[in-house]
Scaffold this active site. Structure first.
Site, PDB file in Angstrom:
ATOM      1  N   CYS A  43      -0.111   4.347   2.199  1.00 23.93           N
ATOM      2  CA  CYS A  43      -0.235   3.798   3.815  1.00 23.93           C
ATOM      3  C   CYS A  43       1.503   4.779   3.508  1.00 23.93           C
ATOM      4  O   CYS A  43       1.476   4.387   5.037  1.00 23.93           O
ATOM      5  CB  CYS A  43      -0.455   2.629   3.877  1.00 23.93           C
ATOM      6  N   ASP A  44       1.695   3.894   3.275  1.00 20.90           N
ATOM      7  CA  ASP A  44       3.975   3.605   3.934  1.00 20.90           C
ATOM      8  C   ASP A  44       4.712   4.582   2.625  1.00 20.90           C
ATOM      9  O   ASP A  44       5.893   4.978   3.296  1.00 20.90           O
ATOM     10  CB  ASP A  44       4.030   2.104   3.887  1.00 20.90           C
ATOM     11  N   CYS A  69       0.894  -1.640  -0.084  1.00 20.56           N
ATOM     12  CA  CYS A  69      -0.201   0.207  -0.031  1.00 20.56           C
ATOM     13  C   CYS A  69       1.262   1.198  -0.682  1.00 20.56           C
ATOM     14  O   CYS A  69       1.411   1.929   1.132  1.00 20.56           O
ATOM     15  CB  CYS A  69      -1.005  -0.154   1.455  1.00 20.56           C
TER      16      CYS A  69
END
Ligand code: NDP
Length: 313
Positions: free
Chosen positions: A139-140, A136
């Protein structure tokens, strides 16, 4: 939480689940919706959504899901945090258990559990999980500002992730196993025009290396041909974007699934092999897999559930 009873239980909180909740609430089915592991579903890990009708300027995935959730709540849907751990569809009313032990008895069930990111299956993905390996980018990606990363895949997701990361990272490799990108033309163009994205066509990942965190990947190009060569790329992050697997494991053996695990629905309806259980969204759609088509299927599932209740009252 105390055990509950409902006319319509919705499992999953992506566009399909929330849309089913909007329709089921407005049809007085007093639905309960169990949000699942990732409240809001896959779109909460997406950046800009430009193709959901009604948002001419686009909208971020998390905001879109928040709007859908609010709309469902407005009509009285009972939205609950939790994960479904077991389902018994052997008789009606159906019994579904959540991770806190609550048993929900339901006249109809709409399964809209979506799909999860796939991994390559190499052991290094586990070895470096959370240490440079991610599925992701949104997300990261933040952790890789000014660094070098690789994205695996040649579809729209991979291109989207590569473009997102190119705004944060110094350099992005896109590792594509074929000699072309499967993504839509517009996404391909954006990727190919981006200066800090290098597309490695005909390449597969053999493994990752690094002391504690990922420091590089071993790549094979033109595997199995006389032009085969193996080389390393220095990277700090390795992002998987090679498609998804439908979240149907807990329903296997009860609900008919196709060979890749997608729920089989009957004809143009959302009905499964079990009367009163319906499938909607990515979990039942290996073809279109769009937020808007998932939302449409959620609407159809709620209408199918309403009709089922009327006919079986
Ligand atoms: P896709 O199935 O479209 O693409 C998966 C990609 O991963 C392909 O390039 C495939 O290669 C590659 N791949 C699969 N397995 C491996 C493997 N083991 N090793 C290396 N590469 C592998 O998945 P997406 O998630 O990209 O997209 C799913 C759907 O969602 C599509 O319909 C897409 O259009 C849509 N989508 C739309 C978006 C938008 O409109 N904003 C954004 C994201 C997705 P190969 O081509 O060789 O099979």
């Amino acid at each position: 939480m105390a055990d509950s009873t409902t006319k319509c239980l919705i499992i999953g909180s992506g566009p399909a689940g929330y849309t089913a909740a909007i329709y089921a609430s407005r049809a007085n089915l007093s639905p309960i919706l169990i949000e699942g592991l990732q409240p809001g579903g896959q779109l909460t890990t997406t950046t800009e959504v430009e193709n959901f009708p009604g948002y001419p300027e686009g909208i971020t995935g998390p905001l879109l899901m928040e709007d859908l959730r609010k709309q469902a709540t407005r009509f009285g849907a009972d939205i609950r945090a939790g994960i479904v751990t077991a389902a018994d569809f052997s008789e009606r009313p159906f019994k579904v258990t959540t991770d806190d032990g609550t048993v929900i008895t339901a006249e109809t069930v709409i399964i809209s559990t979506g799909a999860s990111a796939k991994y390559l299956g190499i052991s290094d993905e586990q070895k470096y999980a959370g240490m440079g390996v991610s599925a992701c980018a949104t997300c990261d990606g933040f952790f890789y500002r000014g660094r070098t990363v690789a994205v695996v895949g040649g579809g729209d997701t991979a291109c989207e992730e590569a473009l997102y990361l190119s705004g944060l990272a110094k350099k992005v490799y896109l590792i594509v196993r074929k000699d072309y990108l499967r993504a839509s033309k517009v996404m391909q163009q954006r990727v190919l025009q981006k200066e800090n994205i290098t597309v490695l066509f005909n390449c597969n990942t053999l493994g990752l290396f690094g002391d504690e965190f990922v420091e590089g990947a071993k790549i094979v190009e033109n595997k199995g041909t006389d032009k085969e060569q193996i080389f390393d790329i220095a990277i700090d992050g390795f992002f998987l974007a090679i498609g998804h697997k439908p979240n149907t494991d807990i329903f296997a053996g009860q609900i008919d699934l196709d060979e890749t695990g997608y729920i089989i629905t009957k004809g143009s309806s959302t009905a499964t092999n079990i009367p009163g259980v319906f499938g909607a969204g990515d979990v039942a759609d290996p073809v279109y897999r769009q937020a808007v088509s998932a939302a449409g299927m959620g609407c159809r599932a709620a209408l199918d559930a309403e009709k089922f209740i009327m006919e079986n009252a």
